[in-house]
Design a protein around this motif. Structure first.
Motif, mmCIF file in Angstrom:
data_model
loop_
_atom_site.group_PDB
_atom_site.id
_atom_site.type_symbol
_atom_site.label_atom_id
_atom_site.label_comp_id
_atom_site.label_asym_id
_atom_site.label_seq_id
_atom_site.Cartn_x
_atom_site.Cartn_y
_atom_site.Cartn_z
ATOM 1 N N UNK A 184 0.854 -1.184 0.000
ATOM 2 C CA UNK A 184 0.000 0.000 0.000
ATOM 3 C C UNK A 184 0.890 1.234 0.000
ATOM 4 N N UNK A 185 1.083 1.838 -1.161
ATOM 5 C CA UNK A 185 2.041 2.920 -1.323
ATOM 6 C C UNK A 185 1.331 4.264 -1.288
ATOM 7 N N UNK A 186 1.161 4.795 -0.106
ATOM 8 C CA UNK A 186 0.663 6.147 0.036
ATOM 9 C C UNK A 186 1.852 7.105 0.134
ATOM 10 N N UNK A 187 1.615 8.361 -0.138
ATOM 11 C CA UNK A 187 2.722 9.312 -0.144
ATOM 12 C C UNK A 187 2.269 10.670 0.386
ATOM 13 N N UNK A 188 3.239 11.501 0.695
ATOM 14 C CA UNK A 188 2.997 12.884 1.102
ATOM 15 C C UNK A 188 3.619 13.814 0.077
ATOM 16 N N UNK A 189 3.094 15.024 -0.017
ATOM 17 C CA UNK A 189 3.687 16.002 -0.923
ATOM 18 C C UNK A 189 3.456 17.395 -0.367
ATOM 19 N N UNK A 190 4.240 18.339 -0.861
ATOM 20 C CA UNK A 190 4.109 19.730 -0.450
ATOM 21 C C UNK A 190 4.646 20.612 -1.570
ATOM 22 N N UNK A 191 3.950 21.707 -1.850
ATOM 23 C CA UNK A 191 4.394 22.654 -2.878
ATOM 24 C C UNK A 191 5.137 23.848 -2.302
ATOM 25 N N UNK A 192 4.707 24.307 -1.153
ATOM 26 C CA UNK A 192 5.349 25.487 -0.583
ATOM 27 C C UNK A 192 5.136 25.573 0.913
ATOM 28 N N UNK A 193 6.089 26.192 1.598
ATOM 29 C CA UNK A 193 6.015 26.408 3.046
ATOM 30 C C UNK A 193 6.356 27.870 3.320
#
Length: 884
Positions: A184-193
């Protein structure tokens, strides 16, 4: 816990240094942050945003942690930081040094652009976010579920107020992908902080200030304090008065102030009050600093409405998480010249239907006109059913006229509000995370059984099931034999090579023709791109050929979409039982080899939309436009009144009105359709909002009450599209003209010349009487009160009358002078829309973002060869669906 996290193999930390370049002065703002960091995630380079703010790349090994650019970017987003993203399959921490001498409070903003990235399914972006390992900001968060509408370039910003302790030099932001096992390959992502320092007591209580207090709506006391052990989440920040204030126009802290209508304001009465006197705000007589809110917030407001005659509450509705306490800040500033002293304007304030202020007097609070002031309240929200489970509930803010029996002859019976902020307060468990606004099914860890456990229990399982299994096999064999004989007897074709996967759908075989995936691939040359005739959020539409010579349109839904699966089943069940000359016929479907495919009759001339704007097709003459509208109206009338159970289409728009080879209009796309209210006493269906932006019935949008008149409103928008040859929403235009409905109403109210409204191609061919009839019909369909709108039967009658006027005009013989006298050569709206008996009212629509996807291209030249080339048209035909 921090040490164990640091030693975890799946955990990586980066440290961002050299931040001095980002700490530039903001000389034009009233607050200069001591610390101002903007991170452009997924980029190795710095980038400059449109407001000249620098976003620094996060600069670490892109081989280990993946950086991506959007591959599906419907609005061609070039705005920093949404052009790149960083992805993580394991726990990952940004460790950011915070060196602030005089301030320990910061804004933390997380930017997400949920769209398609290479090899990443947006539905698998499920993750949590923690700060300094003890404060949970997000839990099992999926950014796609927060979109108001799909695939339109919408971005999500989560904003928090975080306290940095004196002994802490780092702010650790940890992204934790949801994890079950390697399969089960879930992931996280982010564009900007973003991390921006803020004044210490902007939202937190100054314990030394004895004059400041927060009123508890629950208890009525004023001793509540927001101390620095709490974290806050900005849930809503609204400039009341229908004007958005972007981050670049904030007071130096880059806050965004949304406009209040129509997302939050329940009902709008003309007009939003605005300061036109050129006066300056007076901060000298007030203790509120000038950075608390932008001046535009204080100089725009809502009042009761100049023409409001009925007694109502001015109400804003906000959806929040239950089981949390919220700070509600209301901004006030009296700038009207008539309001000068205490008692001139007095009203009552209700929060969550509880009286918060019995005698609200802004002059009494502020001391003078043009002096800003705000009042703070806290309220705890509970679930509707009283359960401990966190649910989405409504937090309302209502302004009410002071009751008439209160003895004060001087005051104006009016209300006032300039701005609203709602902030969630963290509880004892150091948590700010609530549920996603739409449900998501996740496998639970205890449901996963290890391979070793399975091996240990193989023998036991075999013994337990072998005896009943033999009997079961016998039953299955007999059942399969009977089923095969039944299908063979009824002539159902079997494809021995197919590998059908029923998935979660169980489709009744009697509804319509079933196609195997082999037949579909043969009809489209294995889904060859050259056969694509349409593209949308659902997937591609192909032109195909079945049974050797029959052309069909084949809609191939994107795989893995539960929403798509629901619409797929809904459309089969509805269309297979509906037959009407003005409804697109469903030929069959395919649910084979993980595919969900619908097969329709082929519509030679595509959509109505592409003959109005967005293509190089010749525009249609007025008579033909009326004929097409009449056909579509008859199709909707059939759904509303001529079937056993009334059906609400729920997605009426110009791209869902298709044209066959004889230019007969047919309504299409029933994926969102719903059976209408049943029973004499039932007037509506309560359901979540779905449809297409720009066409949504405001009553349905605000109250989730779907009626047959919701389709009528959407059809009214189509009427304006056909008359004006422009989309319902155009983002690139200024705010006054971006919404077709609002623009049309404004022109109607101001008596603007007809040349600025009607499609220039029609100006010399539509008479005043016909135009008057048509505009009255459109206005009645767009009435803000659904009960005042006509039925589709009445719409059909009015269109038939308008068409008869055209036929009569064409058949009559009159001279050039008479023709010039009768045709509309620049009259004002007031000249043909001023019937005294008419009770027509426009509802203002909201401007949403618009897709640039193209609709079905026409494959045949328009038959009206005598029509000259129209003016260049640059609008798009495609409108995206919304799921709220």
């Amino acid at each position: 816990m921090a040490n164990s996290l640091m030693n975890n193999k799946l955990h990586t930390k980066i440290t961002l240094l050299s931040l001095i370049l980002l700490l530039y002065p903001l000389v034009t703002n009233s607050y200069n942050p001591d610390y101002n960091l903007a991170i452009n995630c997924g980029s190795s380079k710095n980038a400059t945003a449109s407001d000249n703010r620098t976003w620094v790349g996060d600069n670490f090994d892109p081989i280990t942690y993946i950086d991506q650019k959007p591959i599906y970017n419907p609005l061609n987003i070039t705005k920093v930081p949404y052009t790149t993203a960083r992805f993580f399959f394991s726990n990952f921490t940004y460790s950011i040094p915070i060196n602030i001498t005089n301030n320990s409070t910061v804004f933390l903003r997380l930017h997400f652009y949920p769209t398609s990235y290479q090899n990443f399914d947006p539905s698998n972006a499920i993750f949590s976010v923690k700060v300094n390992n003890n404060l949970t900001l997000l839990k099992n968060f999926n950014a796609s579920l927060w979109l108001h509408h799909d695939d339109n370039g919408e971005t999500i910003i989560k904003e928090y107020c975080i306290q940095i302790k004196p002994n802490e030099n780092l702010l650790n932001i940890t992204f934790i992908p949801y994890s079950i096992d390697e399969s089960n390959r879930y992931y996280a992502f982010i564009n900007g902080i973003e991390i921006v320092s803020m004044p210490s007591f902007l939202y937190y209580s100054d314990l030394d200030d004895l004059n400041y207090n927060i009123r508890s709506v629950d208890t009525g006391t004023t001793d509540y304090k927001i101390q620095k052990d709490k974290a806050l989440e900005m849930v809503y920040r609204v400039n009341v008065g229908d004007i958005q204030v972007p981050p670049s126009n904030d007071t130096g802290m880059f806050r965004n102030w949304d406009n209040d209508y129509p997302l939050y304001l329940e009902k709008q009465y003309p007009y939003s009050v605005q300061n036109d006197y050129g006066d300056q705000l007076n901060y000298l007589e007030n203790t509120i600093p000038n950075y608390t809110a932008p001046e535009l917030v204080y100089l725009t407001a809502r009042t009761y409405g100049l023409d409001a005659k009925d007694n109502y509450n001015v109400t804003w509705n906000f959806e929040v998480d239950s089981s949390f306490t919220y700070m509600v800040r209301l901004y006030f500033c009296e700038f009207e010249q008539e309001i000068k002293q205490v008692g001139d304007r007095v009203f009552q304030i209700f929060i969550d239907n509880t009286l918060a202020e019995e005698y609200a007097d802004v002059i009494m609070w502020s001391g003078a006109r043009l002096v800003p002031v705000h009042k703070d309240y806290v309220v705890t929200m509970y679930s509707q059913e009283g359960s401990s489970k966190i649910e989405r509930v409504n937090l309302s803010i209502k302004l009410q006229l002071l009751p008439a029996n209160i003895n004060n002859k001087r005051y104006f019976r009016d209300v006032l509000l300039n701005g609203i902020e709602i902030l969630k307060i963290s509880g004892k468990n150091k948590n700010l995370a609530g549920p996603n606004p739409k449900s998501i099914a996740l496998p639970l860890p205890h449901q996963v059984v290890s391979t070793q456990s399975i091996k240990k229990n193989k023998i036991t399982i075999a013994i337990l099931v072998v005896i009943p299994f033999l009997g079961l096999v016998l039953v299955i064999v007999v059942g399969k034999t009977v089923s095969w004989l039944w299908r063979r007897f009824h002539g159902e074709r079997e494809d021995n090579s197919k590998t059908k996967n029923e998935g979660s759908l169980s489709l009744p075989p009697h509804l319509c023709r079933y196609f195997t995936i082999t037949e579909i691939r043969a009809a489209t040359n294995n889904f060859d791109d050259v056969f694509i005739i349409g593209v949308g959020g659902f997937g591609n539409v192909y032109k195909g050929c079945i049974d050797g010579s029959t052309p069909v349109a084949i809609k191939r839904l994107k795989s893995g979409s539960q929403q798509g699966a629901n619409e797929f089943m809904n459309e089969i069940e509805l269309l297979s039982q509906l037959r009407h000359v003005h409804l697109v016929s469903l030929v069959g479907y395919c649910n084979d080899d993980t595919e969900m495919i619908l097969v329709y009759e082929f519509m030679q001339h595509g959509t109505l939309c592409e003959y109005l704007y967005g293509s190089n097709n010749h525009p249609l003459p007025w008579k033909q436009r009326l004929e097409i509208l009449l056909g579509a109206a008859k199709g909707l009338h059939y759904l509303h009144a001529e079937v056993k159970h009334k059906i609400i289409h729920r997605d009426v728009k110009s791209t869902n009105i298709l044209l066959d080879e004889k230019w007969v209009a047919k309504v299409s796309d029933f994926g969102l359709s719903k059976v209408g209210p049943t029973g004499i006493s039932t007037t509506h269906v309560s359901t979540m909002v779905k449809g297409s932006l720009g066409y949504l019935d405001p009553e349905y949008y605000m109250f989730q009450r779907l009626t047959l008149k919701s389709d009528v409103y959407s059809f009214g928008v189509v009427l304006l599209e056909v008359l004006c040859a422009r989309p319902p929403l155009v983002r690139d235009l200024d705010k006054k003209t971006a919404s077709l409905v609002c623009w049309f109403q404004k022109c109607y109210d101001e008596g603007v010349a007809i040349e600025q409204i009607v499609d220039p191609f029609l100006r010399d061919s539509i008479t005043g009487e016909c135009l008057k009839c048509y505009c009255k019909l459109a206005l009645s369909c767009l009435h803000d009160d659904g009960t005042q709108r006509p039925t589709m039967s009445q719409v059909v009658g009015d269109l038939e009358f308008a068409l008869q006027l055209v036929v009569s005009e064409e058949g009559s013989q009159f001279g050039k002078a008479e023709k010039e006298g009768r045709y509309m050569k620049g009259p004002q709206f007031s000249q043909f829309m001023s019937d005294e008996e008419s009770d027509l009212h426009f509802v203002r629509s909201h401007t949403y973002k618009e897709s640039t996807l193209s609709a079905w291209p026409s494959s045949q030249e328009h038959p009206f060869s005598e029509i000259p080339n129209p003016r260049p048209r640059s609008y798009s035909c495609q409108n995206l669906k919304v799921y709220i």
